[in-house]
Design an enzyme around this catalytic site. Structure first.
Site, PDB file in Angstrom:
ATOM      1  N   LYS A 172      64.757  98.712 -42.007  1.00  0.00           N
ATOM      2  CA  LYS A 172      65.543  98.113 -40.796  1.00  0.00           C
ATOM      3  C   LYS A 172      67.217  98.068 -40.822  1.00  0.00           C
ATOM      4  CE  LYS A 172      61.937  95.765 -38.199  1.00  0.00           C
ATOM      5  NZ  LYS A 172      60.805  95.720 -39.187  1.00  0.00           N
ATOM      6  N   GLU A 174      67.160  90.605 -31.102  1.00  0.00           N
ATOM      7  CA  GLU A 174      65.914  89.673 -30.956  1.00  0.00           C
ATOM      8  C   GLU A 174      65.247  89.897 -32.168  1.00  0.00           C
ATOM      9  OE1 GLU A 174      66.002  92.939 -30.432  1.00  0.00           O
ATOM     10  OE2 GLU A 174      64.352  93.520 -31.258  1.00  0.00           O
ATOM     11  N   SER A 195      58.038 101.688 -46.235  1.00  0.00           N
ATOM     12  CA  SER A 195      59.107 101.135 -45.171  1.00  0.00           C
ATOM     13  C   SER A 195      60.011  99.749 -45.923  1.00  0.00           C
ATOM     14  CB  SER A 195      58.752 100.796 -43.928  1.00  0.00           C
ATOM     15  OG  SER A 195      57.478  99.890 -43.904  1.00  0.00           O
TER      16      SER A 195
END
Ligand SMILES: *Cc1c(COP(=O)(O)O)cnc(C)c1O
Length: 423
Positions: free
Chosen positions: A87, A109, A377
């Site tokens: 991310k 968010e 990930s």
């Protein structure tokens, strides 16, 4: 590769209130401008190298290869990126873009807190003011990430409307952006939402796929299949990105199968039986919706995959057949965590373990001289509060009780000392 006017076939678009059109158009123009500026790209590459720690390794997994009895298994260790997951690639890209656009304030968010954490870290690195909207329910159950965001200096705003979870946090962030478009940028966390976000997020995440392509070429690895987990779709679309327009390799997305196929038991938007086309939160895609178009409850052991929608480009690629989708049960993901930890010394995040489990299922379908590449990930350290109650319930409960006891006993003496008597 880019959308056509914000659409991927008939998915995507920019279905927003009039007031958000201008900031979205401004963002699109700025993105195009800075992505062709060598100065911007040089700065981005330097931060990717020195702060995120790119490139991330492509690890051969010999024991998994032998045990699974098919293709050579490789793991792209995205979990070694600073902050522990992919991310940060998107967060750094968008915050840097916002800074060059002259914005002073970042909002985001977050559901489980992973995207909020990455954005908070990126803002700390780049010197931007950061506010993260998070449903009140999520604030309560995701305290470790809330603590991390606050340590990075972000303000976490608990959202008390609706069900007080991710969907409500997105609405609140949109509202804030509409009210402060001039000085604020909204960092959306996955490859979804209104155009141009799906193109922007994929572009910043495609650093993963571009590295894999280069690493495989250098090491003469022939790729048979690539497997990634799919929440909103950012790690998968970035991983697949340079291969989408080619016929091979097979591209496989692993969705959350949760505890079963019934409504409320999973988050399978491409393979599930409650999946419908709809327009939700500014874009057209596949969602878990009831007949009236209302969102249905979802479930997954991995917070990052527990979402009702999927990015529009992946919905289009699923429909065309270029990307195959598989549904992986909670149980299978937990088994994959243990398999790769024991056999390769790599602790997968529960999200990424869905990709690991999918790879375990298809390894034998791929010839032995070819590779199956799993995108890990994120790393699994963050999941200790989820996995420990499953793997070692008694010991974990005793640990938590003793921690509480310790806190109650030592509270007054210790905290006063550590905080210099201020708290
Ligand atoms: C958030 C998250 C995901 C899911 O998000 P995508 O946008 O689908 O990539 C997957 N893995 C990890 C480790 C995450 O934190």
């Amino acid at each position: 590769m880019y959308s056509t006017n914000g659409f991927f076939n008939h998915f995507g678009g920019k279905y927003v209130a009039e007031i958000l059109r201008r900031p979205l158009d401004e963002l699109e123009a700025a993105f195009k401008h800075f992505m062709s500026s060598q100065e911007f790209l040089d700065e981005l590459h330097e931060i990717q190298r020195d702060y995120i720690g790119r490139e991330t390794p492509l690890l051969f997994a010999p024991k998994a290869t032998e045990l699974l009895g098919g293709a050579k298994i490789y793991i792209k260790l995205e979990g070694l990126a600073n902050t522990g997951a992919h991310k940060i690639n998107n967060a750094i890209g968008q915050v840097l873009l916002a800074k060059h656009m002259g914005k002073k304030r970042i909002i985001a968010e977050t559901g489980a807190g992973q995207h909020g954490l990455a954005t908070a870290a990126a803002c700390a690195k780049l010197g931007m003011d950061c506010t993260v909207y998070m449903g009140e329910v999520d604030v309560r159950r995701q305290q470790p990430n809330v603590a991390a965001m606050e340590t990075y200096g972000a303000k976490v705003c608990a959202v008390t409307s609706g069900a007080r979870t991710l969907k409500d946090a997105v609405n609140e962030a949109m509202r804030d952006w509409a009210a402060h478009p001039d000085d604020t940028h909204y960092v959306l966390g996955s490859a979804l939402g209104p155009a141009p976000f799906p193109d922007i997020v994929r572009t910043f995440q495609s650093v993963i796929g571009n590295e894999v392509k280069r690493q495989c070429a250098e090491r003469k690895i022939e790729i048979g299949a690539m497997v990634a987990c799919v929440g909103g779709g950012s790690n998968s679309i970035g991983f697949f990105s340079p291969f989408i327009d080619e016929k091979s390799p097979r591209l496989i997305g692993a969705e959350a199968g949760g505890i079963g196929p019934n409504i409320g038991e999973n988050a399978s938007r491409m393979t599930g039986n409650a999946s419908r086309e709809g327009i939700v939160q500014g874009y057209k895609s596949r969602f878990l919706l009831d007949e009236d178009g209302q969102s249905l409850p979802t479930r997954s052991i991995s917070a990052g995959l527990d979402y009702m929608g999927i990015g529009p480009q992946l919905a289009a690629l699923g429909e065309s057949g270029r990307v195959e989708f598989m549904s992986i049960l909670d149980k299978e993901a937990l088994e994959a965590v243990q398999f790769f930890a024991k056999n390769e010394g790599v602790l997968f995040a529960l999200e990424s373990a869905h990709a690991g489990a999918a790879a375990m299922k298809i390894a034998k379908q791929v010839p032995k001289d070819k590779a199956v590449i799993i995108n890990m990930s994120g790393r699994g350290d963050k999941d200790i509060f989820i996995t420990s109650p499953v793997f070692r319930p008694k010991e974990w409960k005793a640990f938590l009780e003793s921690e509480l006891e310790r806190l109650n006993e030592e509270k007054d003496i210790h905290q006063a000392k550590l905080m210099g008597g201020n708290k």
